[in-house]
Scaffold this motif. Sequence first.
Motif, PDB file in Angstrom:
ATOM      1  N   LEU A 183      12.973 -65.443 -67.942  1.00  0.00           N
ATOM      2  CA  LEU A 183      12.072 -66.579 -67.766  1.00  0.00           C
ATOM      3  C   LEU A 183      10.642 -66.203 -68.143  1.00  0.00           C
ATOM      4  O   LEU A 183       9.778 -67.069 -68.267  1.00  0.00           O
ATOM      5  CB  LEU A 183      12.104 -67.055 -66.311  1.00  0.00           C
ATOM      6  CG  LEU A 183      13.406 -67.754 -65.882  1.00  0.00           C
ATOM      7  CD1 LEU A 183      13.408 -67.963 -64.366  1.00  0.00           C
ATOM      8  CD2 LEU A 183      13.552 -69.087 -66.596  1.00  0.00           C
ATOM      9  N   ARG A 274       6.970 -73.593 -59.877  1.00  0.00           N
ATOM     10  CA  ARG A 274       5.989 -73.669 -60.954  1.00  0.00           C
ATOM     11  C   ARG A 274       5.002 -72.501 -60.899  1.00  0.00           C
ATOM     12  O   ARG A 274       4.743 -71.828 -61.903  1.00  0.00           O
ATOM     13  CB  ARG A 274       5.208 -74.993 -60.878  1.00  0.00           C
ATOM     14  CG  ARG A 274       4.606 -75.433 -62.184  1.00  0.00           C
ATOM     15  CD  ARG A 274       3.548 -76.507 -61.965  1.00  0.00           C
ATOM     16  NE  ARG A 274       2.486 -76.061 -61.063  1.00  0.00           N
ATOM     17  CZ  ARG A 274       1.536 -76.861 -60.565  1.00  0.00           C
ATOM     18  NH1 ARG A 274       1.559 -78.156 -60.860  1.00  0.00           N
ATOM     19  NH2 ARG A 274       0.608 -76.386 -59.773  1.00  0.00           N
ATOM     20  N   SER A 277       8.009 -67.919 -58.441  1.00  0.00           N
ATOM     21  CA  SER A 277       9.465 -67.940 -58.334  1.00  0.00           C
ATOM     22  C   SER A 277       9.909 -67.110 -57.147  1.00  0.00           C
ATOM     23  O   SER A 277       9.281 -66.099 -56.816  1.00  0.00           O
ATOM     24  CB  SER A 277      10.100 -67.404 -59.618  1.00  0.00           C
ATOM     25  OG  SER A 277       9.978 -68.349 -60.660  1.00  0.00           O
ATOM     26  N   GLN A 337      16.895 -73.778 -57.694  1.00  0.00           N
ATOM     27  CA  GLN A 337      15.654 -74.314 -58.257  1.00  0.00           C
ATOM     28  C   GLN A 337      14.377 -73.601 -57.832  1.00  0.00           C
ATOM     29  O   GLN A 337      13.285 -74.128 -57.990  1.00  0.00           O
ATOM     30  CB  GLN A 337      15.541 -75.806 -57.905  1.00  0.00           C
ATOM     31  CG  GLN A 337      16.668 -76.609 -58.525  1.00  0.00           C
ATOM     32  CD  GLN A 337      16.849 -77.940 -57.814  1.00  0.00           C
ATOM     33  OE1 GLN A 337      15.885 -78.619 -57.479  1.00  0.00           O
ATOM     34  NE2 GLN A 337      18.103 -78.318 -57.576  1.00  0.00           N
ATOM     35  N   THR A 339      13.438 -70.761 -59.035  1.00  0.00           N
ATOM     36  CA  THR A 339      13.000 -69.855 -60.099  1.00  0.00           C
ATOM     37  C   THR A 339      12.782 -70.632 -61.392  1.00  0.00           C
ATOM     38  O   THR A 339      13.565 -71.513 -61.737  1.00  0.00           O
ATOM     39  CB  THR A 339      14.055 -68.760 -60.368  1.00  0.00           C
ATOM     40  OG1 THR A 339      15.354 -69.367 -60.433  1.00  0.00           O
ATOM     41  CG2 THR A 339      14.058 -67.721 -59.275  1.00  0.00           C
ATOM     42  N   ASP A 340      11.702 -70.281 -62.055  1.00  0.00           N
ATOM     43  CA  ASP A 340      11.392 -70.917 -63.337  1.00  0.00           C
ATOM     44  C   ASP A 340      10.421 -70.005 -64.092  1.00  0.00           C
ATOM     45  O   ASP A 340      10.007 -68.968 -63.558  1.00  0.00           O
ATOM     46  CB  ASP A 340      10.769 -72.297 -63.095  1.00  0.00           C
ATOM     47  CG  ASP A 340      10.906 -73.190 -64.337  1.00  0.00           C
ATOM     48  OD1 ASP A 340      11.313 -72.679 -65.400  1.00  0.00           O
ATOM     49  OD2 ASP A 340      10.596 -74.380 -64.227  1.00  0.00           O
TER      50      ASP A 340
END
Lengths: 362, 362
Positions: A183, A274, A277, A337, A339-340
């Motif tokens: 990521l 956002r 993470s 959700q 982690t991004d």
Amino acid sequence: MSTQKGKRSGVDIIQVARRAEVSPATVSRVTNGRSTVARHLAKRVWKAIEELGYTPNPQARALVSGRSRVLGLLVSEITNPFFPELMQSFEDLAGAHDFEVMVGSTNYNLERARVFIRRLVQRRVEGVAVMTFRAESHLLDELIAHNIPLVTIDVSADGARSVVLEVDYALGIDQAVQHLALLGHRRIGFASGPMPHLTNVRRRDAFVQSAHKIGLPSQSAPVFVGEHTFEGGTQAALHFLDSKAPPTAIVCSNDMMAVGVLRVMSERGIKVPRDMSVVGFDDIHLAEFVNPPLTSVRMSRQDLAQAAFRGLEKLWSAGDEKSLQPIRVGTSLVVRQSTDAPKEALAALGRRSRMQDKLAIR
Amino acid sequence: MSTQKGKRSGVDIIQVARRAEVSPATVSRVTNGRSTVARHLAKRVWKAIEELGYTPNPQARALVSGRSRVLGLLVSEITNPFFPELMQSFEDLAGAHDFEVMVGSTNYNLERARVFIRRLVQRRVEGVAVMTFRAESHLLDELIAHNIPLVTIDVSADGARSVVLEVDYALGIDQAVQHLALLGHRRIGFASGPMPHLTNVRRRDAFVQSAHKIGLPSQSAPVFVGEHTFEGGTQAALHFLDSKAPPTAIVCSNDMMAVGVLRVMSERGIKVPRDMSVVGFDDIHLAEFVNPPLTSVRMSRQDLAQAAFRGLEKLWSAGDEKSLQPIRVGTSLVVRQSTDAPKEALAALGRRSRMQDKLAIR
DNA sequence: TTGTATGCGTTATCAC
DNA sequence: GTGATAACGCATACAA
């Protein structure tokens, strides 16, 4: 319904024998699945059993056979959602093999554990699964003294008839770190559990090695040691946030810590995923219901329970051999959700693509 | 440590008798706390017991006495955090009285429950606590046929030697509604669980009556019926938000629903408790760790477990009397951070102070 | 008060 | 293959 009237379960093997016009011994052979009984007799016996609603008395059986058909299951704390699922799996498995299970939770209280273990010994359990992730020294001595088959996690009990379940923490943690790296994260913190405990050492070591493997210098993979609790998580979060170069992702040694981290982020107005993470470990039920749903390394309770039971089976058939081959149990990442990609990932696109080459990602 | 060498637990009552130079009968009397044993003999016996590490064989005991000293505990689902705490309390209590407990979870699966109940009967349990909040018709028939003492929640099993635990839902729900009213809420929604189930009917009725009691017209106390799950909660939340006059507070029939509500609010950018107050029911562990920590009606697992065990004790000493007095179990509000005054409360201060007079708040 | 003898329901060891 | 019979370890009725 074949159950008999309100009469007490007073129907015994002799009544069955009479009705089937065979000897008690033959009835016993039938209920125990001995193959040395003539077909037609066995049929008569089953019919009589059915009609009378006979069920063998387990305490009589245990008395004469010396086998109680009871197992022990020791867990850390029943209110930790990790364990009920483990218990359920283990009990189902045991039940399918005609065992009952005595479950006890230590609650990290040595005396409490001791009391439970005494009960296990008194009830003549035929084996104990010690699923406690902590090796309280000498806790198992009484079990060992009675030569009771033991299955433990991570670390073996010396002198015992035992099998170790070797949890492969690295498997899932590796996946987590590589997931984050993919990521675009280049600074990843690790919230470790308390250090004397082997399981926590292993989790941390797995993280450190994974970080190393993808080329992160150690100052970009800081480790904070705290309790395996919600509060431990909040402390870790505060520590990382207040450090000079806060990480863009935090991997936690268990889910409760991760929930604590989430709380701090929420209170500080830091958006997950956002701005940060978060990855948990254990993948407890709760992980699914926090906000946002938590990406977590799953250690399968089913696998663990199954391995534990298989371990006991092996010990039973192993006779006097003390210590058998360990059984490996895997872990794996469950992506939800929390982690991004980090904000900075886009800005640093150029640098990242250079880094990519150095990342050990298949 | 008084435990003997690695020798099997082969020490029996006769060896103890020999060493203490008394008869086996006397040893038995001592271990069973019979007072008819001379002090000095009893002392000798205890000494021998200690030295030999003797523990009476429970299956032999059970066989001759007809009492297995095993209880059954039936719960709905072990992964629902409500139950592990209940189990722990019950087991601790049972253990203190020298009982073991067989725990089984139905997982809302009739066949699964039946299998477990069969095991209970086979193991000759002396009583069963049916803590399942659902009266699956005829599920308990086999238990009843065997005349096994039963403790149930809310609804009695006819024909059984049984005690009912009457949970006073109204107590806590009243507190919740009045708590909200005091904060200034004048439109309060109720997210109910599925309706055929008595426990849910009672919870809803308690809410309706509480709302009525504080003078809310029924259109200001709307009820939505859904599943007792996270999804049920999200549906309830969406329903209420999309109604003409959305409530400023939602009371849920259980905590999982409340967590679902919380999620929807978060996704819609509706701040809890500023823009919406939320109250759960059960006060499971999780309630403390969601964001914000959930105000919830607590049904004490300790109380429940204790009442269940006392119920069994009563049945044992009641002899043949079938159905005994119910035992009442209370509920009470635990205020955390998901409830606050509604925004409009300030604006409508004038109207509110008028209303106050009509509110049945001590 | 203490000891002796019997039986709880089943499996296991023998003979048959 | 099948049936008597002796344990298994303990509690208890009864005798002392």
